[in-house]
Write a protein that holds these residues in place. Structure first.
Motif, PDB file in Angstrom:
ATOM      1  N   ASP A  40       0.822  -1.211   0.000  1.00  0.00           N
ATOM      2  CA  ASP A  40       0.000   0.000   0.000  1.00  0.00           C
ATOM      3  C   ASP A  40       0.858   1.263   0.000  1.00  0.00           C
ATOM      4  O   ASP A  40       0.456   2.295  -0.543  1.00  0.00           O
ATOM      5  CB  ASP A  40      -0.936   0.010   1.211  1.00  0.00           C
ATOM      6  CG  ASP A  40      -2.016  -1.056   1.123  1.00  0.00           C
ATOM      7  OD1 ASP A  40      -2.242  -1.563   0.009  1.00  0.00           O
ATOM      8  OD2 ASP A  40      -2.615  -1.397   2.157  1.00  0.00           O
ATOM      9  N   GLU A  41       2.033   1.179   0.614  1.00  0.00           N
ATOM     10  CA  GLU A  41       2.923   2.329   0.658  1.00  0.00           C
ATOM     11  C   GLU A  41       3.546   2.619  -0.704  1.00  0.00           C
ATOM     12  O   GLU A  41       3.998   3.739  -0.959  1.00  0.00           O
ATOM     13  CB  GLU A  41       4.019   2.099   1.698  1.00  0.00           C
ATOM     14  CG  GLU A  41       3.494   1.915   3.119  1.00  0.00           C
ATOM     15  CD  GLU A  41       4.615   1.594   4.092  1.00  0.00           C
ATOM     16  OE1 GLU A  41       5.639   2.298   4.060  1.00  0.00           O
ATOM     17  OE2 GLU A  41       4.454   0.632   4.876  1.00  0.00           O
ATOM     18  N   HIS A  42       3.589   1.608  -1.570  1.00  0.00           N
ATOM     19  CA  HIS A  42       4.187   1.784  -2.900  1.00  0.00           C
ATOM     20  C   HIS A  42       3.142   2.115  -3.967  1.00  0.00           C
ATOM     21  O   HIS A  42       3.504   2.587  -5.044  1.00  0.00           O
ATOM     22  CB  HIS A  42       4.926   0.507  -3.315  1.00  0.00           C
ATOM     23  CG  HIS A  42       5.970   0.064  -2.355  1.00  0.00           C
ATOM     24  ND1 HIS A  42       7.217   0.647  -2.274  1.00  0.00           N
ATOM     25  CD2 HIS A  42       5.961  -0.902  -1.398  1.00  0.00           C
ATOM     26  CE1 HIS A  42       7.922   0.050  -1.327  1.00  0.00           C
ATOM     27  NE2 HIS A  42       7.171  -0.893  -0.778  1.00  0.00           N
ATOM     28  N   ALA A  43       1.881   1.855  -3.671  1.00  0.00           N
ATOM     29  CA  ALA A  43       0.827   1.977  -4.685  1.00  0.00           C
ATOM     30  C   ALA A  43       0.777   3.366  -5.309  1.00  0.00           C
ATOM     31  O   ALA A  43       0.595   3.512  -6.525  1.00  0.00           O
ATOM     32  CB  ALA A  43      -0.526   1.608  -4.074  1.00  0.00           C
ATOM     33  N   ARG A  44       0.959   4.406  -4.507  1.00  0.00           N
ATOM     34  CA  ARG A  44       0.844   5.762  -5.056  1.00  0.00           C
ATOM     35  C   ARG A  44       1.994   6.111  -5.997  1.00  0.00           C
ATOM     36  O   ARG A  44       1.918   7.065  -6.760  1.00  0.00           O
ATOM     37  CB  ARG A  44       0.748   6.799  -3.937  1.00  0.00           C
ATOM     38  CG  ARG A  44       1.960   6.927  -3.043  1.00  0.00           C
ATOM     39  CD  ARG A  44       1.622   7.758  -1.810  1.00  0.00           C
ATOM     40  NE  ARG A  44       2.731   7.924  -0.894  1.00  0.00           N
ATOM     41  CZ  ARG A  44       3.503   9.015  -0.866  1.00  0.00           C
ATOM     42  NH1 ARG A  44       3.285  10.019  -1.719  1.00  0.00           N
ATOM     43  NH2 ARG A  44       4.486   9.106   0.009  1.00  0.00           N
ATOM     44  N   PHE A  45       3.082   5.308  -5.934  1.00  0.00           N
ATOM     45  CA  PHE A  45       4.207   5.535  -6.835  1.00  0.00           C
ATOM     46  C   PHE A  45       4.105   4.675  -8.095  1.00  0.00           C
ATOM     47  O   PHE A  45       4.909   4.825  -9.016  1.00  0.00           O
ATOM     48  CB  PHE A  45       5.527   5.234  -6.122  1.00  0.00           C
ATOM     49  CG  PHE A  45       5.773   6.070  -4.906  1.00  0.00           C
ATOM     50  CD1 PHE A  45       6.149   7.403  -5.027  1.00  0.00           C
ATOM     51  CD2 PHE A  45       5.614   5.542  -3.635  1.00  0.00           C
ATOM     52  CE1 PHE A  45       6.375   8.187  -3.899  1.00  0.00           C
ATOM     53  CE2 PHE A  45       5.837   6.305  -2.506  1.00  0.00           C
ATOM     54  CZ  PHE A  45       6.212   7.643  -2.638  1.00  0.00           C
ATOM     55  N   GLY A  46       3.151   3.747  -8.118  1.00  0.00           N
ATOM     56  CA  GLY A  46       2.981   2.873  -9.269  1.00  0.00           C
ATOM     57  C   GLY A  46       4.025   1.780  -9.374  1.00  0.00           C
ATOM     58  O   GLY A  46       4.182   1.145 -10.417  1.00  0.00           O
ATOM     59  N   ARG A 178      -1.109  -0.087 -15.334  1.00  0.00           N
ATOM     60  CA  ARG A 178      -0.932   1.360 -15.193  1.00  0.00           C
ATOM     61  C   ARG A 178      -1.468   2.098 -16.417  1.00  0.00           C
ATOM     62  O   ARG A 178      -2.128   3.133 -16.283  1.00  0.00           O
ATOM     63  CB  ARG A 178       0.553   1.676 -14.976  1.00  0.00           C
ATOM     64  CG  ARG A 178       0.805   3.123 -14.619  1.00  0.00           C
ATOM     65  CD  ARG A 178       2.134   3.311 -13.902  1.00  0.00           C
ATOM     66  NE  ARG A 178       3.279   2.877 -14.689  1.00  0.00           N
ATOM     67  CZ  ARG A 178       4.084   1.884 -14.331  1.00  0.00           C
ATOM     68  NH1 ARG A 178       3.862   1.203 -13.223  1.00  0.00           N
ATOM     69  NH2 ARG A 178       5.118   1.574 -15.089  1.00  0.00           N
ATOM     70  N   ASP A 181      -5.055   2.371 -16.233  1.00  0.00           N
ATOM     71  CA  ASP A 181      -5.512   3.079 -15.026  1.00  0.00           C
ATOM     72  C   ASP A 181      -6.194   2.134 -14.039  1.00  0.00           C
ATOM     73  O   ASP A 181      -7.196   2.486 -13.408  1.00  0.00           O
ATOM     74  CB  ASP A 181      -6.464   4.235 -15.391  1.00  0.00           C
ATOM     75  CG  ASP A 181      -5.792   5.292 -16.261  1.00  0.00           C
ATOM     76  OD1 ASP A 181      -4.609   5.597 -16.004  1.00  0.00           O
ATOM     77  OD2 ASP A 181      -6.451   5.788 -17.188  1.00  0.00           O
ATOM     78  N   GLY A 183      -4.397   0.607 -11.484  1.00  0.00           N
ATOM     79  CA  GLY A 183      -3.704   0.608 -10.211  1.00  0.00           C
ATOM     80  C   GLY A 183      -2.567  -0.389 -10.127  1.00  0.00           C
ATOM     81  O   GLY A 183      -2.209  -1.056 -11.097  1.00  0.00           O
TER      82      GLY A 183
END
Length: 376
Positions: A40-46, A178, A181, A183
């Motif tokens: 979850d901590e990496h998800a926003r970085f793709g 990605r 879109d 995720g």
């Protein structure tokens, strides 16, 4: 019948990427499989950020080990060895696991085994389907690896037949997700959308399948580019992108190549079974098509349950237990992480075989610690 308590009890630590995995195995029996994921901590970085992963491992290590010991119902002092992924993987993440394993092994007076991440993915199948046949043909498919391996002895003899020359299959799944879109991570979501799509809707290319191409190597970069351009062309024309059909057609192109080459390798090498491991082995279409093609070719398919396919400590413990059972040399205390550890090195042995049996100086150290030792 042998008492199961005579079988080696080993704790395994896996930190090659973004999951802190701690497993405990007795012989080929899984006692605990504790995982702390930082996905979850990496998800926003793709994608996985190495520094974020390393810090997450640091924070999760001790609680995850404690949870595994509690789940297994054993004391750390009962262990016969500590196994840890020494490579391949992210250098910083590997160093956290190796450092923790060395600390626990030294404090407890237990032998240390630095093992190979890929060999561990093969060995984990023993926890579900029993001892591995020798030789074993393995197709390993994950975010960082797509490999065909032939193992005559999982502790000492693993031979690569083929590997990805660019993007690994799991990496391609992430990139296409990605573009659509959908995720991160891409594997599970592509699989889910593909179930409602038509795998024959779009004729995406199959890389390295020509008569002059390497028989067992993989390439998914061209497929990734072809899918991305197809999507971009639809969007540029103002047309809707049929996400489910794209997902299904892309997924079919990947698993078609993977299974075709794996079955061919089995036939060429005269091996009547195939083991599939790695995170992408959790993909439902890969499992179904592999089963179909293996049955048609008279090949027995072995695939662990999905939770054992992704990175986990159980697979490291399984290989560690096999090292102990086969009396392989333990690693030296100067063991370090090797981000490019070759699969031909299933483990990193010490310079002298005596370490497999003793660490007398380490036992002296534990004795000196006395009641100050965490596990006394």
């Amino acid at each position: 019948m042998a008492d199961s308590r005579d079988e080696p009890l080993v704790l395994g630590i896996e930190t090659s990427c973004d999951e802190t995995g701690v497993g405990i195995v007795r012989g080929t029996t899984l006692l605990a499989d504790a995982v702390a994921s930082s996905v979850d901590e990496h998800a926003r970085f793709g994608g996985v950020v190495p520094e974020v992963a390393s810090r997450a491992h640091l924070e999760a290590m001790v609680p995850t080990i404690d949870r595994a010991l509690k789940e297994a119902g054993v004391s750390a002092r009962d262990l016969d060895g500590i196994a840890v992924t020494a490579g391949p993987g992210l250098a910083g993440a590997l160093l956290v696991g190796v450092s923790a394993a060395k600390a626990y092994a030294y404090a407890l007076g237990k032998p240390l085994y630095g093992v190979n991440h890929l060999a561990s993915h093969i060995c984990v199948d023993q926890l579900e389907h029993g001892p591995l046949p020798e030789p074993t043909m393995a197709l390993l498919v994950s975010g960082g690896h797509s490999s065909l391996l032939l193992s005559a002895d999982i502790t000492s003899d693993v031979r690569p037949l083929g590997a990805t020359i660019d993007d690994a299959a799991g990496e391609a799944f992430d990139k296409i997700a990605r573009v659509l879109d959908l995720g991160f991570p891409g594997g599970p979501v592509i699989d889910r959308y593909a179930r409602e799509g038509d795998p024959g809707a779009i004729a995406f290319p199959r890389g390295l399948t020509g008569p002059r191409d390497p028989a067992y190597d993989f390439s998914f970069s061209g497929l990734k580019t072809a899918v991305a351009r197809w999507i971009e062309a639809r969007r540029a024309a103002g047309e809707d992108v049929p996400v489910r059909d794209v997902a299904a057609s892309f997924q079919e192109a990947v698993v078609d190549v993977l299974t075709r080459k794996a079955v061919r390798a089995c036939k060429d090498e005269g091996v009547d079974h195939l083991m599939i491991g790695g995170g992408v082995a959790a993909n439902s279409r890969l499992r179904a098509l592999a089963q179909e093609r293996c049955e048609a070719a008279g090949i027995r398919l072995r695939v662990p349950r999905p939770k054992l396919c992704t990175d986990n400590g159980a697979m490291v413990a399984a290989l560690g237990a096999e090292m102990v059972a086969r009396n392989r040399s333990a690693s030296d205390w100067d063991l370090s992480a090797d981000s490019s550890l070759p699969v031909t090195d299933p483990h990193v042995p010490g310079r002298n075989h005596a370490q497999t049996h003793g660490h007398d100086h380490v036992h002296d150290h534990v004795h000196e610690l006395g009641e100050e030792n965490l596990y006394s």
